[in-house]
Design an enzyme around this catalytic site. Structure first.
Site: not given
Length: 343
Positions: A215, A232
């Site tokens: 992502d 993340d």
């Protein structure tokens, strides 16, 4: 049996969309103090919807960041693979923010939640109009992939047509999210899109699957003192290398071509890039659009989603969603972006 008992990456019973109603300030502070920290009572909710992430003030020390994983989404084994990957990257001097080890563990159970603690790392969003920054991002991504290719994930899925496209389509149709008057159009269009995506993947050949960020986009980069950090890794999966590059391309084809050149100039300083993977960009973009709509639908009972995405599940949203998918059908038929490889 739940996902932790079976070892599957995603819970058999589905994700718990209402679980975070049970996570309030008192529960957060108590759970952090149970890990040995002395909090000063300050809490700041950070931008996260899939999980819940908070900056927590610590007495006479720098604040920490606590990440509470959404119950039912990942197994313990899958979360620990995320942590191990982050620590592997950090050990290779790839600038990521790995979880802190407390009592010999990075994942802690505070029923019904699982929590990981990270050091706070400040920075600002990446500005992609800077060619030098694009080259830096390319170099950083290549170094991440050099680690990612060493071993495969065992407990995390692959970014593919079935997981991101077919399952998203099936969920939206079966759960009747698509308005009745648009259902036939959506069903026909998305069936055609999946076939076109299959053609793109076939044209790209046997693209190698490696461990990815999964992502990687501007919001998951922090820039401080001209150095870029990755944050993340929650969506880390197996997939083709181009998945971690295409989200830094924006605008129309004439704008994307020089952006791609800068990214790959940096990338190829550290590892080769298979140009045939460029055939996957619009297919991967299409799958992400479909997956994103289904993700919002799967989370629609979570009050945080209704507050953050009030425009979702309206007639206008679905009309624009179908229009965006029609544009993707045309883009998948075009020739891929051109990259002149250095000799």
């Amino acid at each position: 049996m739940n996902s932790e008992q079976t070892g599957n990456p995603v819970a058999a019973a589905g994700d718990d969309t209402l679980a975070f109603r049970r996570l309030g300030p008192a529960e957060i502070l108590d759970s952090i103090e149970a890990l040995g920290f002395v909090t000063d009572g300050r809490l700041l909710a950070l931008n996260s919807y899939e999980n819940r992430v908070y900056q927590v003030g610590i007495e006479e020390e720098s604040p920490i960041v606590a990440k509470y994983y959404r119950p039912g989404r990942w197994s313990d084994a899958a979360i620990l693979e995320e942590h191990a990957f982050a620590r592997e990257l950090a050990a290779a001097d790839v600038p990521v923010v790995p979880p802190m080890e407390i009592g010999g563990r990075t994942l802690h159970h505070v029923e019904p939640f699982r929590v990981a603690v990270f050091p706070r790392h400040g920075g600002h969003a990446a500005e992609l109009d800077d060619p030098k920054l694009l080259r830096q991002i390319g170099r950083l991504t290549a170094r991440l992939h050099n680690c990612g290719e060493r071993i495969p994930f065992e407990h995390r899925p692959t970014i593919d047509i079935a997981g991101f496209g077919a399952s998203s389509r099936r969920f939206l149709l079966e759960e009747a999210f698509i308005p009745a008057e648009l259902e036939t159009s959506y069903e026909t269009l998305t069936g055609d899109l999946l076939a076109r995506a299959e053609h793109c993947f076939a044209a790209a050949g046997d693209a190698r699957r490696i461990r990815l960020h999964g992502d990687l986009h501007p919001s998951n980069l922090l820039v401080r003192d001209d150095r870029v950090h990755i944050v993340d890794l929650d969506d880390a999966r197996m997939g083709p290398a181009v998945q971690d590059l295409w989200m830094f391309l924006s605008g129309d084809r004439p704008e994307q071509t020089p952006q791609l050149a800068e990214l790959l100039t940096g990338y190829t300083e550290f590892r080769p890039f298979e140009a045939r993977e460029l055939r996957l960009i619009e297919a991967l973009r299409t799958l992400r659009i479909m997956h994103y709509a289904a993700w919002l639908a799967r989370r629609w009972e979570d009050p945080a989603f209704r507050q953050a995405f009030p425009w979702f599940n309206t007639q206008r949203y679905w009309g624009e969603h179908i229009l965006a998918l029609r544009e993707q059908a045309a883009l998948m038929d075009e020739e891929p972006l051109v990259w002149t490889q250095p000799w």
